[in-house]
Design an enzyme around this catalytic site. Sequence first.
Site, PDB file in Angstrom:
ATOM      1  N   ASN A  65       7.854  -5.548  -0.756  1.00  0.00           N
ATOM      2  CA  ASN A  65       7.827  -4.388   0.119  1.00  0.00           C
ATOM      3  C   ASN A  65       6.377  -4.293   0.581  1.00  0.00           C
ATOM      4  OD1 ASN A  65       7.625  -1.919   1.367  1.00  0.00           O
ATOM      5  ND2 ASN A  65       8.963  -0.873  -0.086  1.00  0.00           N
TER       6      ASN A  65
ATOM      7  N   HIS B 233      12.603  -2.529   2.045  1.00  0.00           N
ATOM      8  CA  HIS B 233      12.030  -1.241   2.454  1.00  0.00           C
ATOM      9  C   HIS B 233      12.953  -0.135   1.980  1.00  0.00           C
ATOM     10  CE1 HIS B 233       8.979  -3.091   4.925  1.00  0.00           C
ATOM     11  NE2 HIS B 233       9.913  -3.925   5.343  1.00  0.00           N
TER      12      HIS B 233
ATOM     13  N   ARG C 211       4.457  11.199  -2.303  1.00  0.00           N
ATOM     14  CA  ARG C 211       4.327  10.985  -0.861  1.00  0.00           C
ATOM     15  C   ARG C 211       5.603  11.383  -0.120  1.00  0.00           C
ATOM     16  NH1 ARG C 211       4.218   5.183   2.081  1.00  0.00           N
ATOM     17  NH2 ARG C 211       3.682   5.915   4.160  1.00  0.00           N
TER      18      ARG C 211
ATOM     19  N   THR D 184      13.213   2.843   3.259  1.00  0.00           N
ATOM     20  CA  THR D 184      13.776   3.520   4.431  1.00  0.00           C
ATOM     21  C   THR D 184      14.258   2.482   5.439  1.00  0.00           C
ATOM     22  OG1 THR D 184      11.682   3.599   5.656  1.00  0.00           O
ATOM     23  CG2 THR D 184      12.153   5.442   4.147  1.00  0.00           C
TER      24      THR D 184
ATOM     25  N   PRO E  21       0.793  -1.225   0.000  1.00  0.00           N
ATOM     26  CA  PRO E  21       0.000   0.000   0.000  1.00  0.00           C
ATOM     27  C   PRO E  21       0.831   1.283   0.000  1.00  0.00           C
ATOM     28  CG  PRO E  21      -0.222  -1.146   2.099  1.00  0.00           C
ATOM     29  CD  PRO E  21       0.546  -2.040   1.187  1.00  0.00           C
ATOM     30  N   ASN E  22       0.317   2.236  -0.734  1.00  0.00           N
ATOM     31  CA  ASN E  22       0.845   3.598  -0.851  1.00  0.00           C
ATOM     32  C   ASN E  22       2.140   3.711  -1.658  1.00  0.00           C
ATOM     33  OD1 ASN E  22      -1.229   4.952   0.626  1.00  0.00           O
ATOM     34  ND2 ASN E  22      -0.352   4.043   2.472  1.00  0.00           N
TER      35      ASN E  22
ATOM     36  N   ARG F 250      12.947   4.572  12.333  1.00  0.00           N
ATOM     37  CA  ARG F 250      11.697   5.319  12.201  1.00  0.00           C
ATOM     38  C   ARG F 250      10.888   5.226  13.489  1.00  0.00           C
ATOM     39  NH1 ARG F 250       9.059   5.018   6.738  1.00  0.00           N
ATOM     40  NH2 ARG F 250       8.011   6.812   7.661  1.00  0.00           N
TER      41      ARG F 250
ATOM     42  N   HIS G  80       4.039  -4.365   9.462  1.00  0.00           N
ATOM     43  CA  HIS G  80       3.989  -4.286  10.913  1.00  0.00           C
ATOM     44  C   HIS G  80       2.836  -5.050  11.543  1.00  0.00           C
ATOM     45  CE1 HIS G  80       6.851  -1.298   9.776  1.00  0.00           C
ATOM     46  NE2 HIS G  80       5.920  -0.633   9.116  1.00  0.00           N
TER      47      HIS G  80
ATOM     48  N   ALA H 101       2.967  -0.644   4.924  1.00  0.00           N
ATOM     49  CA  ALA H 101       2.474  -0.661   6.309  1.00  0.00           C
ATOM     50  C   ALA H 101       2.056  -2.060   6.769  1.00  0.00           C
ATOM     51  CB  ALA H 101       1.306   0.307   6.460  1.00  0.00           C
TER      52      ALA H 101
ATOM     53  N   GLU I 131      12.436  -9.331   1.796  1.00  0.00           N
ATOM     54  CA  GLU I 131      11.643  -8.167   2.196  1.00  0.00           C
ATOM     55  C   GLU I 131      12.494  -6.923   1.976  1.00  0.00           C
ATOM     56  OE1 GLU I 131       9.626  -6.322   6.263  1.00  0.00           O
ATOM     57  OE2 GLU I 131      10.543  -8.296   6.329  1.00  0.00           O
TER      58      GLU I 131
ATOM     59  N   TYR J 204      10.825   9.542   1.464  1.00  0.00           N
ATOM     60  CA  TYR J 204      10.878   8.548   0.388  1.00  0.00           C
ATOM     61  C   TYR J 204      11.567   9.031  -0.884  1.00  0.00           C
ATOM     62  CZ  TYR J 204       7.533   6.296   3.447  1.00  0.00           C
ATOM     63  OH  TYR J 204       6.937   5.725   4.535  1.00  0.00           O
TER      64      TYR J 204
END
Length: 151
Positions: free
Chosen positions: A74, A100, A18, A102, A10-11, A107, A80, A77, A98, A23
Amino acid sequence: MKKILVIHGPNLNMLGIRNKKVYGDITLETIDKMVKQKGKELGIEVETFQSNYEGDIIDKIHIAKDYYDGVIINPGAYTHYSIAIRDALEILDIPIIEVHLTNIYKREEFRQKSVIAPVCTGQICGLGYLGYIMAIESIYEIIIGGGKFYD
């Protein structure tokens, strides 16, 4: 020809728009072009998929079992808290990395835990788009080059 599936959660379709401070300017379209080009250089077919919906991601993972030699994900959200995506990945008997953009460990506290990582071959985070390139190269080494991975 070996095939790798890259799943964006998502996103990630909003990259380039964004929160650029976090990012950067890179778009998902650019990342997809880069991973496909890296795959082509290595002689691997790369398919990319993005969804904002957990069920769509799970369905794609189920398909991966029979059609792909490796998965890069990836989960956004969902990293988590999606036990459902974790359980779908756990079914696979192919390398899973996996990724990411960032460093999730630098974070907010709620972003520092991955429920996905324990069922993955490895995790790459904090290197921006280069993490995807490294993931393609890593899966290549595992499935073509005879590279080892460790539990």
